[in-house]
Design a protein around this motif. Structure first.
Motif, PDB file in Angstrom:
ATOM      1  N   ARG A 123      -0.939 -10.903  11.273  1.00  0.00           N
ATOM      2  CA  ARG A 123       0.381 -11.007  10.631  1.00  0.00           C
ATOM      3  C   ARG A 123       0.544 -12.336   9.896  1.00  0.00           C
ATOM      4  O   ARG A 123       1.124 -12.394   8.818  1.00  0.00           O
ATOM      5  CB  ARG A 123       1.492 -10.831  11.672  1.00  0.00           C
ATOM      6  N   LEU A 136      -1.415 -12.236   6.732  1.00  0.00           N
ATOM      7  CA  LEU A 136      -0.813 -11.369   5.718  1.00  0.00           C
ATOM      8  C   LEU A 136       0.518 -11.909   5.218  1.00  0.00           C
ATOM      9  O   LEU A 136       1.164 -11.294   4.369  1.00  0.00           O
ATOM     10  CB  LEU A 136      -0.607  -9.960   6.277  1.00  0.00           C
ATOM     11  N   LEU A 196       3.200 -12.023   6.917  1.00  0.00           N
ATOM     12  CA  LEU A 196       4.309 -11.287   7.527  1.00  0.00           C
ATOM     13  C   LEU A 196       4.995 -12.120   8.605  1.00  0.00           C
ATOM     14  O   LEU A 196       6.116 -11.832   8.986  1.00  0.00           O
ATOM     15  CB  LEU A 196       3.811  -9.972   8.138  1.00  0.00           C
ATOM     16  N   TYR A 256       1.715 -13.451  -4.434  1.00  0.00           N
ATOM     17  CA  TYR A 256       1.321 -12.240  -5.155  1.00  0.00           C
ATOM     18  C   TYR A 256      -0.191 -12.245  -5.421  1.00  0.00           C
ATOM     19  O   TYR A 256      -0.860 -11.225  -5.268  1.00  0.00           O
ATOM     20  CB  TYR A 256       2.116 -12.179  -6.463  1.00  0.00           C
ATOM     21  N   LYS A 288      -1.955 -11.220  -2.358  1.00  0.00           N
ATOM     22  CA  LYS A 288      -1.740  -9.804  -2.057  1.00  0.00           C
ATOM     23  C   LYS A 288      -2.606  -8.901  -2.924  1.00  0.00           C
ATOM     24  O   LYS A 288      -3.054  -7.838  -2.487  1.00  0.00           O
ATOM     25  CB  LYS A 288      -0.264  -9.437  -2.270  1.00  0.00           C
ATOM     26  N   ARG A 325      -6.312  -8.510  -1.531  1.00  0.00           N
ATOM     27  CA  ARG A 325      -6.590  -8.069  -0.169  1.00  0.00           C
ATOM     28  C   ARG A 325      -5.931  -6.720   0.073  1.00  0.00           C
ATOM     29  O   ARG A 325      -5.006  -6.316  -0.633  1.00  0.00           O
ATOM     30  CB  ARG A 325      -6.060  -9.105   0.833  1.00  0.00           C
ATOM     31  N   ALA A 352      -4.735  -4.069   3.547  1.00  0.00           N
ATOM     32  CA  ALA A 352      -4.500  -4.148   4.985  1.00  0.00           C
ATOM     33  C   ALA A 352      -4.263  -2.768   5.578  1.00  0.00           C
ATOM     34  O   ALA A 352      -3.512  -1.962   5.035  1.00  0.00           O
ATOM     35  CB  ALA A 352      -3.305  -5.052   5.274  1.00  0.00           C
ATOM     36  N   PHE A 387       0.831   3.462  -3.938  1.00  0.00           N
ATOM     37  CA  PHE A 387       0.261   2.148  -3.631  1.00  0.00           C
ATOM     38  C   PHE A 387      -0.615   1.651  -4.784  1.00  0.00           C
ATOM     39  O   PHE A 387      -0.651   0.453  -5.057  1.00  0.00           O
ATOM     40  CB  PHE A 387      -0.505   2.175  -2.302  1.00  0.00           C
ATOM     41  N   SER A 404      -0.010   2.010  -7.821  1.00  0.00           N
ATOM     42  CA  SER A 404       0.854   1.505  -8.894  1.00  0.00           C
ATOM     43  C   SER A 404       1.271   0.048  -8.671  1.00  0.00           C
ATOM     44  O   SER A 404       1.807  -0.585  -9.564  1.00  0.00           O
ATOM     45  CB  SER A 404       2.109   2.382  -9.037  1.00  0.00           C
ATOM     46  N   TYR A 405       1.026  -0.477  -7.444  1.00  0.00           N
ATOM     47  CA  TYR A 405       1.386  -1.875  -7.178  1.00  0.00           C
ATOM     48  C   TYR A 405       0.360  -2.850  -7.768  1.00  0.00           C
ATOM     49  O   TYR A 405       0.593  -4.050  -7.818  1.00  0.00           O
ATOM     50  CB  TYR A 405       1.462  -2.142  -5.670  1.00  0.00           C
ATOM     51  N   TYR A 406      -0.825  -2.307  -8.138  1.00  0.00           N
ATOM     52  CA  TYR A 406      -1.921  -3.176  -8.601  1.00  0.00           C
ATOM     53  C   TYR A 406      -2.154  -2.977 -10.091  1.00  0.00           C
ATOM     54  O   TYR A 406      -2.076  -1.851 -10.588  1.00  0.00           O
ATOM     55  CB  TYR A 406      -3.217  -2.827  -7.865  1.00  0.00           C
ATOM     56  N   PRO A 407      -2.486  -4.060 -10.814  1.00  0.00           N
ATOM     57  CA  PRO A 407      -2.767  -3.898 -12.248  1.00  0.00           C
ATOM     58  C   PRO A 407      -4.082  -3.146 -12.502  1.00  0.00           C
ATOM     59  O   PRO A 407      -4.191  -2.411 -13.473  1.00  0.00           O
ATOM     60  CB  PRO A 407      -2.833  -5.338 -12.771  1.00  0.00           C
ATOM     61  N   LEU A 465      -4.994   3.493   1.499  1.00  0.00           N
ATOM     62  CA  LEU A 465      -3.958   2.602   0.972  1.00  0.00           C
ATOM     63  C   LEU A 465      -4.438   1.153   0.987  1.00  0.00           C
ATOM     64  O   LEU A 465      -4.053   0.352   0.138  1.00  0.00           O
ATOM     65  CB  LEU A 465      -2.662   2.738   1.776  1.00  0.00           C
TER      66      LEU A 465
END
Lengths: 239, 253
Positions: free
Chosen positions: A47, A50, A52, A70, A73, A76, A78, A98, A100-103, A140
């Protein structure tokens, strides 16, 4: 330069000291297993790595960046212990979201294939077996094409076959040049997968080395004996 | 990264649409109540207002629908996703943090708007409600704008309620608040004790605003009700923020 690093990290939750000064570095291309009994601080360490949980003291970096940044993130992935994943989305939809969160994510078909989900991509998550669910979580974790994976007890509750299948997916991630931090309380899992094992107990790293070096400690005949004797020694020291 | 916002919203919508416990309860309850009280029993006029029950209750059940759609999506949704670890997985990923909440807000409001549209159709076709187009639009717009404070209320509940108790917690707040605010039966019919309580409930201010669009003689002024809802939004958002920061330090393992 290590891809992930904890330097003298402590973490307290009120009166509970979950981490009591942890030093751990993961080098590129390495699979490090963080091995310890339940409540040893494995999940807390993940945690913190990451972003968190904020460490009470000490330094944490991922690719030389703060773990909650960012930039960190993006590089990596998880797989965390999660009690409930939204059940009314299909496998492919979870992965599309998920991704769509990455370029620059992996193509969806490649993620499905790498996680062993080809053929069940249109099932709702709630209709999957335990092993299939864990494979979706693995998908994911890898869909953003990360260089570093965190796997927090990835095979808990899986049957032997599903467990071995996930092992081989983890191995092929490392074979492609990825680095992994794996937490587990299964000794055979650490033995089978890790280049290096860090044994954690009561919030401290109490032994570190290759699986062979860990096994050679004490007069143990196997990893399980070595583990138990390390646990015993360190708990006596603590008292 | 606008793509992440769009995808988050799209899949949040699909997720809720397929979740029968959400889609059925948020859609069916307001429609059912409106059929009972607005259509079956609502032939008479409201005392002191030149208005049929079917028209009056369009405003209050519209408010009831919006509150239900938002308070369940946030109150139960956030409590479950936070309490059972899913939010952690999302927070560990590069998801833009605002996307999670923006998507929930958009989807909850969209569900509320769909129910309001269905209520309007029932009222127009079966309740004999006749209004100028501008009044329909203004009523619909007022109801949809009223989603904001109740998203915040849901967020506050979701930040504190446990994943298993959240549905009960939401019901314990949603249903009594709706009754006491005069959403089920008109405020004028409430016993005087409850009339004293109503101004402390955001649902009351919301329904008074919607009723004002129908030219019902309402309590207080529009500005007062808007100000009250604004204050409630800030309070709920503050409570949600407190719960969120408490959560970050609580979990260990």
């Amino acid at each position: 330069m290590p891809v992930a690093q904890l330097q003298n990290v402590t973490k307290s939750y009120g009166p509970i000291q979950a981490l009591r000064g942890i030093d751990l570095a993961i080098e590129a291309g390495e699979l490090v297993a963080l091995l310890g009994p339940n409540g040893a601080g494995k999940t807390t360490a993940v945690r913190v790595l990451l972003g968190l949980a904020m460490p009470t003291s000490g330094q944490t970096t991922i690719f030389n960046k703060p773990p909650s940044s960012y930039e960190a993130k993006l590089q990596r992935g998880a797989l965390l212990q999660v009690a409930k994943v939204p059940e009314t989305l299909r496998v492919r939809e979870h992965i599309e979201l998920f991704s769509s969160y990455y370029p620059n994510p992996l193509p969806i078909a490649e993620t499905l294939a790498s996680a062993g989900l080809t053929g069940i991509e249109n099932r709702l998550f709630g209709e999957l077996s335990g092993g299939q669910k864990q494979r979706v979580l693995f998908a994911l974790a890898i869909c953003g094409n990360p260089r570093l994976l965190f796997l927090d007890e990835p095979t808990v509750g899986l049957d032997v076959e599903a467990r071995r299948a996930l092992w081989s997916r983890i191995r092929s991630f490392v074979a492609r040049g990825g680095s992994v931090l794996l937490t587990t309380h299964y000794l055979d899992e650490a033995d089978a997968l890790a280049n290096r094992i860090a044994v954690i107990n009561q919030g401290r790293i109490v032994a570190e080395g290759t699986p062979a070096e860990i096994k050679a400690r004490g007069a143990a005949t196997g990893l399980e004996d070595a583990f138990l004797s390390i646990m015993k020694e360190t708990e006596e020291v603590a008292q | 990264m606008t793509r992440a916002y769009w995808m988050e919203t799209k899949f949040e919508f699909l997720k809720h649409l397929r979740m029968k416990s959400y889609s059925l309860s948020t859609i069916a309850f307001p429609l059912m109540f409106y059929c009972f009280f607005g259509l079956a029993m609502g032939r008479g006029n409201i005392p002191g207002a030149p208005l049929a029950m079917a028209q009056y209750l369009l405003a209050t059940y519209g408010a009831f629908a919006i509150i239900g759609a938002t308070i369940y999506a946030f109150g139960v949704g956030v409590a479950v996703e936070r309490g059972l670890g899913w939010l952690q997985v999302k927070r560990a990923s590069p998801m833009p943090p605002a996307a999670y909440f923006a998507a929930k807000g958009a989807v909850a409001t969209a569900f509320g708007a769909i129910v309001v549209g269905l209520l309007f159709a029932l009222g127009a076709f079966f309740g004999g409600v006749v209004m100028p187009a501008s009044q329909w639009v203004l009523l619909g717009g007022t109801l949809i704008a009223g989603a904001v404070p109740f998203c915040a209320l849901g967020l506050a509940i979701g930040a504190f309620a446990g994943p298993n108790s959240a549905p009960a917690t939401v019901n314990m707040i949603y249903l009594p608040m709706s009754f006491c605010a005069g959403l089920w039966i008109p405020y004028e019919f409430l016993p005087s004790g409850l009339k004293q309580v109503a101004p402390f409930l955001p649902a009351y201010h919301f329904s008074q605003l919607a009723l004002a669009v129908l030219h019902v003689p309402v309590q207080g002024t529009t500005i007062q009700h808007v100000a009250a809802l604004f204050a409630f939004t800030l309070i709920f958002a503050g409570v949600a923020w407190l719960g969120n920061s408490r959560e970050r330090e609580k979990m260990y393992g």
